[in-house]
Design a protein around this motif. Structure first.
Motif, PDB file in Angstrom:
ATOM      1  N   TYR A 238       0.817  -1.240   0.000  1.00 52.60           N
ATOM      2  CA  TYR A 238       0.000   0.000   0.000  1.00 52.60           C
ATOM      3  C   TYR A 238       0.852   1.292   0.000  1.00 52.60           C
ATOM      4  O   TYR A 238       0.348   2.364   0.238  1.00 52.60           O
ATOM      5  N   GLY A 239       2.129   1.158  -0.263  1.00 51.50           N
ATOM      6  CA  GLY A 239       2.975   2.353  -0.235  1.00 51.50           C
ATOM      7  C   GLY A 239       2.692   3.314  -1.383  1.00 51.50           C
ATOM      8  O   GLY A 239       2.164   2.913  -2.424  1.00 51.50           O
ATOM      9  N   VAL A 240       3.038   4.553  -1.164  1.00 45.29           N
ATOM     10  CA  VAL A 240       2.795   5.597  -2.185  1.00 45.29           C
ATOM     11  C   VAL A 240       3.497   5.238  -3.479  1.00 45.29           C
ATOM     12  O   VAL A 240       2.931   5.395  -4.575  1.00 45.29           O
ATOM     13  N   LEU A 241       4.689   4.738  -3.367  1.00 43.26           N
ATOM     14  CA  LEU A 241       5.461   4.414  -4.561  1.00 43.26           C
ATOM     15  C   LEU A 241       4.780   3.313  -5.369  1.00 43.26           C
ATOM     16  O   LEU A 241       4.662   3.401  -6.599  1.00 43.26           O
ATOM     17  N   GLN A 242       4.269   2.285  -4.666  1.00 42.31           N
ATOM     18  CA  GLN A 242       3.584   1.181  -5.337  1.00 42.31           C
ATOM     19  C   GLN A 242       2.299   1.669  -5.990  1.00 42.31           C
ATOM     20  O   GLN A 242       1.976   1.319  -7.128  1.00 42.31           O
ATOM     21  N   ASN A 243       1.558   2.518  -5.262  1.00 41.90           N
ATOM     22  CA  ASN A 243       0.296   3.056  -5.803  1.00 41.90           C
ATOM     23  C   ASN A 243       0.557   3.908  -7.040  1.00 41.90           C
ATOM     24  O   ASN A 243      -0.221   3.884  -8.008  1.00 41.90           O
ATOM     25  N   LEU A 244       1.638   4.706  -7.005  1.00 42.30           N
ATOM     26  CA  LEU A 244       1.961   5.521  -8.172  1.00 42.30           C
ATOM     27  C   LEU A 244       2.293   4.633  -9.379  1.00 42.30           C
ATOM     28  O   LEU A 244       1.921   4.935 -10.518  1.00 42.30           O
ATOM     29  N   LYS A 245       2.962   3.522  -9.122  1.00 43.46           N
ATOM     30  CA  LYS A 245       3.278   2.606 -10.213  1.00 43.46           C
ATOM     31  C   LYS A 245       2.001   2.010 -10.812  1.00 43.46           C
ATOM     32  O   LYS A 245       1.883   1.835 -12.036  1.00 43.46           O
ATOM     33  N   GLU A 246       1.001   1.693  -9.932  1.00 37.93           N
ATOM     34  CA  GLU A 246      -0.277   1.146 -10.404  1.00 37.93           C
ATOM     35  C   GLU A 246      -0.997   2.188 -11.267  1.00 37.93           C
ATOM     36  O   GLU A 246      -1.564   1.859 -12.316  1.00 37.93           O
ATOM     37  N   ILE A 247      -1.000   3.422 -10.775  1.00 34.72           N
ATOM     38  CA  ILE A 247      -1.687   4.500 -11.519  1.00 34.72           C
ATOM     39  C   ILE A 247      -1.014   4.700 -12.875  1.00 34.72           C
ATOM     40  O   ILE A 247      -1.685   4.857 -13.901  1.00 34.72           O
ATOM     41  N   LYS A 248       0.316   4.655 -12.875  1.00 28.07           N
ATOM     42  CA  LYS A 248       1.055   4.826 -14.134  1.00 28.07           C
ATOM     43  C   LYS A 248       0.686   3.707 -15.117  1.00 28.07           C
ATOM     44  O   LYS A 248       0.452   3.958 -16.305  1.00 28.07           O
TER      45      LYS A 248
END
Length: 550
Positions: A238-248
Motif C-alpha cells: 500500500y505504499g505511495v510508490l507502489q500506488n503511483l506505479k499502479e496508476i502509471k
C-alpha cells in the motif's frame, strides 16, 4: 618710500593730493591746522580702523590713496605669499563708505586689513612723542640691539624652529597622555581580546551551529518521522510508490485514446520519477541520522559561549563580535605603536633643541658684540644733543628657557649724569631725555634698518636752541639712508628740510578746510620767520630765518 598721497572727504580735507621727495621733508603749521589729519589719513591707508566721525561729508565715501616706491626693499616674497601683483611703485587705496563698510586694495587687488597692516610694517615707521616709553619695552630693546647685531635672519630661523619645537613638545604631551590612558585599560582590553580569540569565532558559524544543535537535540523525533515517511512511501502493498506505479500502469493503457490521457500519463511518470528520488533520499537520511551526545554537548557549549559574549558586548551577531575583536586588537597594538611614536618625537625634540641652542648661542654672541657699537653710537649722538654725560649699560643675560627671540633677557640701564648710578631706563630718564634717546636710537637704526620711511611727529617737544638745531642735523643725516618726515614747531628743525610743507586752514563758503602746500624758497623764509617771531615778521626774524635755511 612714500611717493604721493591723495585724500578725499577726510576730516577737514575735501580733496588733497601731494607728492614727496626721498630726502628730509618737514611739515609745519599752527596747532589745529591739520597736521594730525595727515597722519590719521596715512594711518587709515595703512590699515587702521575707520571712524565715520572723521568724514567731512557724511553722505560721500572717503578715499585715501598712497603710492610707495618699494623697488629696493625685497618685498616680492610678501606679494607672492599673499598672491598679490608686485609693482615697484605700489599703490595702496582705502575706501570707507558712508555705511561704515571699508575696502582696501593693493595694486587694485582687494585685501583685508590684516594684510594691509602686515605690509605697512615694511613701509613706514610713524613715531610720536608719546611713543618714547616704548624704549622701556623689552621687545623694542631687543629690536634695537638685534638691528645692530644683524640678527634678524638668525631670529627668523630660530623662531621657525621654535614653532616646530613647541609642536613636537605638544605632540609628546598628547601622545604620553594617550599612552597613560591606554595603559590604564590595557589589562582589561587584553583580557577581552584573549577571551574573544580563545572563542575562535568564525563569520556565519552561529547559524550553522544552531541548525546542527537543533538536529542533534531532536534526533529521535526526526528519525521516527523519517522511518514513518519511508514506510508510507515504500510499503510493498500500500505504499505511495507502489500506488503511483499502479496508476502509471493504468494510464499507460489508455494514453493512446486521447491527448488528455497522454498528458496525464506523462505527468504521473514525472511524479513517479520525483517520488522515487525522494524515497531514496529518505533512505539515505534515515541511515545517516544518529545520536551523538558528545557533539551535542560541544555545540551547546560553543553556542552558550557565543551568547555570553554577545550579551557582554551588547551585540547580536558573531560578525559584530569579530569587529570588536579587531578593535581590541588594534588597541593592544597601538600601545607599541604609541611607544614607538613617542621615541621618534623625543628624538626630534632633542635634535631641534640642539639646533635651537646653537642658534641662541650665535644670537647671544652677536648681541654681545653689538653692545659696545650701539652704546658708542648712542653716546656720540646724545653728546651732540646736550647729554654729554649720558652712559648706557646694556646687559644681556642668558637663561635656560627658550623665548621668542632667543634665550636672553635684556636690561637697558642708563645714567644721565656723571657720578649717578645706573638705573632702568624707564625709571631714571626724564621725558625730554627719552625723546632725545629715542631720536638717537632711530638715527642709529637708520644705518641698519631697511625700512623705507620714518615720520617724527613732534618728537622735538620740550627742546629748543642748539639742541633743536642738532636734532634737525641728525634727522637730516638719517635721510641719507631713508626717507624722513618731521612734523615740527621748531624753526631750527624746519630749516633743515630739503622740502618744507605747510598745513593751514582756509574758509570756503562758510566751510573750514585744511590744505597742504609745498613752500617755495621765499615762502619758507617767511614761514620760518613767523615760527621765530609770530604773525608779525621782523627784519631780524627774516634774517635769522635765512641763516637757518643756509
Amino acid at each position: 618710500m612714500i611717493v604721493s598721497l591723495s585724500i578725499e572727504n577726510f576730516a577737514l580735507i575735501e580733496k588733497l593730493s601731494v607728492k614727496f621727495s626721498d630726502g628730509f621733508s618737514v611739515i609745519t603749521g599752527e596747532t589745529g591746522a591739520g597736521k594730525s589729519i595727515l597722519l590719521g589719513a596715512l594711518g587709515l591707508v595703512l590699515g587702521k580702523r575707520a571712524d565715520l566721525t572723521s568724514f567731512k561729508n557724511k553722505d560721500e565715501k572717503c578715499i585715501i590713496e598712497a603710492c610707495f616706491q618699494i623697488k629696493n626693499y625685497n618685498l616680492k616674497p610678501f606679494f607672492e605669499a599673499n598672491d598679490l601683483d608686485y609693482e615697484d611703485e605700489t599703490i595702496i587705496r582705502r575706501e570707507i563708505l558712508p555705511t561704515g563698510k571699508s575696502r582696501a586694495f593693493i595694486n587694485d587687488t582687494p585685501v583685508n586689513l590684516n594684510e594691509l597692516q602686515e605690509l605697512s610694517n615694511y613701509l613706514i615707521d610713524i613715531h610720536s612723542q608719546h611713543q618714547t616709553q616704548e624704549l622701556s619695552d623689552d621687545v623694542v630693546q631687543f629690536q634695537i640691539i638685534d638691528s645692530v647685531a644683524s640678527n634678524f635672519e638668525l631670529i627668523f630661523e630660530y623662531s621657525s624652529l621654535l614653532k616646530e619645537f613647541k609642536k613636537y613638545k605638544s605632540e609628546q604631551i598628547s601622545k604620553n597622555e594617550l599612552l597613560q590612558s591606554v595603559l590604564k585599560e590595557q589589562d582589561y582590553t587584553t583580557f577581552l581580546l584573549k577571551e574573544l580569540l580563545s572563542a575562535n569565532l568564525k563569520s556565519g558559524e552561529q547559524g550553522d551551529l544552531e541548525i546542527r544543535f537543533e538536529k542533534l537535540n531532536n534526533v529521535e523525533f526526526i528519525k521516527e518521522n523519517l522511518i514513518k515517511s519511508l514506510s508510507i512511501a515504500s510499503e510493498e502493498q500500500y505504499g505511495v510508490l507502489q500506488n503511483l506505479k499502479e496508476i502509471k500502469l493504468s494510464f499507460q493503457k489508455i494514453a493512446e485514446f486521447s491527448n488528455e490521457y497522454h498528458t496525464l500519463y506523462d505527468r504521473i511518470t514525472s511524479v513517479l520519477i520525483e517520488f522515487d528520488d525522494i524515497e531514496k533520499e529518505l533512505h539515505q537520511l534515515s541511515e545517516t541520522i544518529y545520536s551523538n551526545p558528545e557533539e551535542l554537548q560541544l555545540i551547546n557549549e560553543k553556542l552558550q559561549l557565543i551568547y555570553a559574549l554577545q550579551k557582554k558586548h551588547q551585540v547580536t551577531t558573531v560578525e559584530q563580535l569579530l569587529v570588536i575583536q579587531e578593535d581590541l586588537d588594534s588597541k593592544v597594538v597601538s600601545i607599541t605603536t604609541l611607544e614607538s611614536e613617542i621615541v621618534s618625537i623625543e628624538k626630534l625634540i632633542a635634535e631641534t633643541e640642539s639646533k635651537l641652542n646653537d642658534l641662541a648661542i650665535e644670537i647671544h654672541e652677536n648681541r654681545m658684540s653689538a653692545i659696545p657699537i650701539l652704546t658708542e653710537k648712542l653716546s656720540f649722538i646724545l653728546e651732540q644733543l646736550g647729554m654729554g654725560n649720558a652712559r648706557f649699560n646694556i646687559q644681556i643675560i642668558e637663561k635656560e628657557d627658550f623665548y621668542s627671540n632667543g634665550k636672553d633677557q635684556i636690561q637697558f640701564l642708563f645714567s644721565a649724569n656723571k657720578g649717578s648710578d645706573f638705573g632702568l631706563l624707564k625709571k631714571v630718564a626724564s621725558g625730554g631725555e627719552m625723546s632725545r634717546i629715542m631720536l638717537a636710537v632711530k638715527s642709529v637704526l637708520s644705518q641698519y634698518s631697511k625700512l623705507p620711511t620714518i615720520i617724527f611727529d613732534e618728537i622735538d617737544s620740550g627742546v629748543s636752541g642748539e639742541i633743536a638745531h642738532k636734532m634737525g642735523e641728525i634727522m637730516k643725516g638719517m635721510s641719507d639712508n631713508m626717507q624722513v618726515f618731521a612734523i615740527t614747531h621748531l624753526p631750527q628743525i624746519a630749516g633743515k628740510g630739503s622740502e618744507h610743507f605747510k598745513v593751514f586752514k582756509v574758509v570756503y563758503s562758510n566751510q573750514t578746510q585744511s590744505e597742504l602746500k609745498l613752500l617755495s624758497k621765499d615762502e619758507r623764509v617767511i614761514e620760518i620767520a613767523q615760527m621765530l617771531s609770530g604773525s608779525v615778521v621782523s627784519d631780524s626774524a627774516l634774517n635769522h630765518a635765512k641763516e637757518l635755511l643756509n
